[in-house]
Design an enzyme around this catalytic site. Structure first.
Site, short mmCIF file in Angstrom:
data_model
loop_
_atom_site.label_atom_id
_atom_site.label_comp_id
_atom_site.label_asym_id
_atom_site.label_seq_id
_atom_site.Cartn_x
_atom_site.Cartn_y
_atom_site.Cartn_z
N GLU A 240 0.81 -1.23 0.00
CA GLU A 240 0.00 0.00 0.00
C GLU A 240 0.83 1.27 0.00
OE1 GLU A 240 -3.26 -0.25 2.67
OE2 GLU A 240 -3.45 1.92 2.89
N GLU A 266 -6.21 6.44 -0.71
CA GLU A 266 -6.72 7.21 0.42
C GLU A 266 -6.32 8.68 0.34
OE1 GLU A 266 -4.15 4.81 3.28
OE2 GLU A 266 -4.32 6.71 4.34
N HIS A 316 -10.33 3.04 2.67
CA HIS A 316 -9.51 3.34 3.83
C HIS A 316 -10.40 3.53 5.06
CE1 HIS A 316 -7.88 6.58 6.51
NE2 HIS A 316 -6.89 5.71 6.54
N GLU A 336 -11.67 -2.24 5.90
CA GLU A 336 -10.59 -2.09 6.88
C GLU A 336 -11.26 -1.91 8.25
OE1 GLU A 336 -7.90 1.18 6.07
OE2 GLU A 336 -6.45 0.43 7.52
O1 LIG Z 1 -4.33 2.55 5.40
C1 LIG Z 1 -4.43 3.13 6.50
O2 LIG Z 1 -5.08 2.67 7.47
C2 LIG Z 1 -3.79 4.49 6.66
O3 LIG Z 1 -2.74 4.64 5.79
C3 LIG Z 1 -3.55 4.82 8.11
O4 LIG Z 1 -4.67 5.60 8.44
C4 LIG Z 1 -2.31 5.62 8.44
O5 LIG Z 1 -2.38 5.92 9.81
C5 LIG Z 1 -1.03 4.92 8.20
O6 LIG Z 1 -1.11 3.65 8.70
MG LIG Z 2 -3.00 3.36 4.09
#
Ligand SMILES: O=C(O)[C@H](O)[C@H](O)[C@@H](O)CO
Ligand SMILES: [Mg+2]
Length: 390
Positions: A240, A266, A316, A336
């Site tokens: 990612e 995101e 996201h 997620e």
């Molecule tokens: O994919 C994710 O969850 C985001 O990139 C997160 O919000 C970010 O905090 C990095 O892990």
């Molecule tokens: Mg992310």
């Protein structure tokens, strides 16, 4: 029905937070010489709530997580005058009104995040007015329940990461996402640290659990090209945001380079942004956040485009404004899920501000067919832990 007012509030967390740790999560600031608290600008310790009030007494609740005070100012000064006096059911017209009137500066970034917050609240109004959950206005229930992946595993001591991964297995999750802590500036030793962390998590979860790898824009094309072949043996579900969101050509090159799917989105905005990502085959997984991309009005258009490209949409953040899009589209196979814990990076702050989000059971979430609108309320239990700016 007419919109009579838009009430915005900024909630800034003043409660306990977990202290920052070095190498917590690779990120876009890492390439700069001042390595300090590089993750600092990506902590979400504030949130903007958006309440669209109507002459029927129905109030719709939206939210914005990026640059909360700026989002509030944009909504108060530019967007509220555009929607007050209007029928919320004219949501496409209202979206276009907000999008076009701020087009000179608001088509991406915080301008579009502010539009997203108003739009989400408008959809909450419509669902409440019709007595239907928002997903029933979008396409209905496409899944008996929504598979979700546990998303935390920020880089820390490997034994601690293994204990955390085990805890998600114990809760029944069949997928989880971890974060890298090292990038180009950390050289070969950083590469080894990154590989060791994936090996440590894989050692605990085995081969039958999906593992996603998060770079959070902290690498660059050259580094990603070198490390990707070394990661293939771990068979990640996706890698990612390996490069900056603007490096779409870099995304496309990496997405073709190995068997590892590249995900992102995101930090992309509107259906126009995702048309470009998909036409260039830049991502194999679309990950918009509905409170950034343009709200539900734009997110549903991205779902349709992604479906036509056979690219899955896994928004996201989970969180209710995304769950309704996932439930209502076959293009979106899973969500997620941010585990609930002490306030750290800030994604988890959502649970301190809102109530109504579903809890995962054995790695699945469900939405209620009989709860109208989004199904979210403000969680007044923690109001005393926030500075609230009206
Ligand atoms: O994919 C994710 O969850 C985001 O990139 C997160 O919000 C970010 O905090 C990095 O892990
Ligand atoms: Mg992310």
């Amino acid at each position: 029905m007419k919109i009579t007012n838009v009430r915005t509030r900024v909630f800034e967390w003043k409660g306990h937070t977990v202290p920052p740790q070095a190498h917590f999560c690779s990120n876009a600031m890492d390439e700069l010489w001042d390595r300090g608290d590089s993750m600092g600008t990506f902590r979400f310790h504030g949130w903007t709530t958006v309440e669209v009030e109507t002459d029927s007494g129905i109030v719709g609740l939206g939210n914005v997580a990026l640059a909360p005070r700026i989002a509030k100012a944009i909504i108060d000064q530019y967007l509220t005058p555009l929607v007050v006096g209007q029928d919320p059911f004219d949501y496409e017209y209202l979206w276009q009104r907000m999008y076009r009137s701020t087009h000179a500066w608001g088509r991406k970034g915080i301008g579009m995040a502010a539009i997203s917050g108003v739009d989400i609240a408008i959809w909450d109004v419509m669902g409440k007015a019709l007595g239907k959950p928002v997903f029933k206005l979008l396409g209905g229930r496409t899944k008996e329940k929504i598979p979700c992946y546990a998303s935390k595993l920020y880089r820390t001591d490997l034994n601690e990461m293994q204990r955390e991964a085990q805890s998600y297995l114990d809760q029944g999750f069949k997928a989880m996402k971890m974060r890298f802590g090292y990038g180009p500036k950390d050289g070969p030793q950083g590469v080894r640290e990154n590989l060791n962390s994936v090996a440590a998590v894989r050692e605990v979860i085995g081969e039958d659990i999906d593992l996603m790898l998060e770079c959070y824009m902290g690498w660059n094309l050259e580094y990603a090209k070198r490390i990707l072949p070394k990661l293939e043996r771990f068979q990640p579900r996706w890698l990612e945001e390996p490069v900056l969101a603007d490096d779409i050509d870099g995304y496309a090159e990496l997405n073709k380079l190995t068997s590892i799917p590249i995900s992102g989105g995101e930090h992309e905005f509107t259906h126009y942004g995702f048309r470009q990502l998909l036409e260039q085959r830049a991502v194999s997984v679309v990950q918009y956040d509905t409170n950034r991309v343009g709200g539900i009005t734009a997110a549903r258009k991205v779902n349709a485009i992604a479906e036509a490209f056979s690219v899955p949409v896994i928004p996201h953040a989970g969180q209710m404004h995304n769950y309704h899009l996932t439930m209502s589209s076959l293009a979106s196979p899973m969500s997620e899920f941010f585990p609930v814990h002490d306030v750290e990076i800030g994604n988890e702050l959502f649970y301190y501000l809102f109530k109504g989000d579903p809890e995962p059971i054995n790695g699945f979430l469900d939405l209620d067919d009989d709860v109208p609108g989004l199904g979210l309320e403000l969680n007044e239990q923690y109001f005393d832990q926030f500075n609230i700016i009206e």
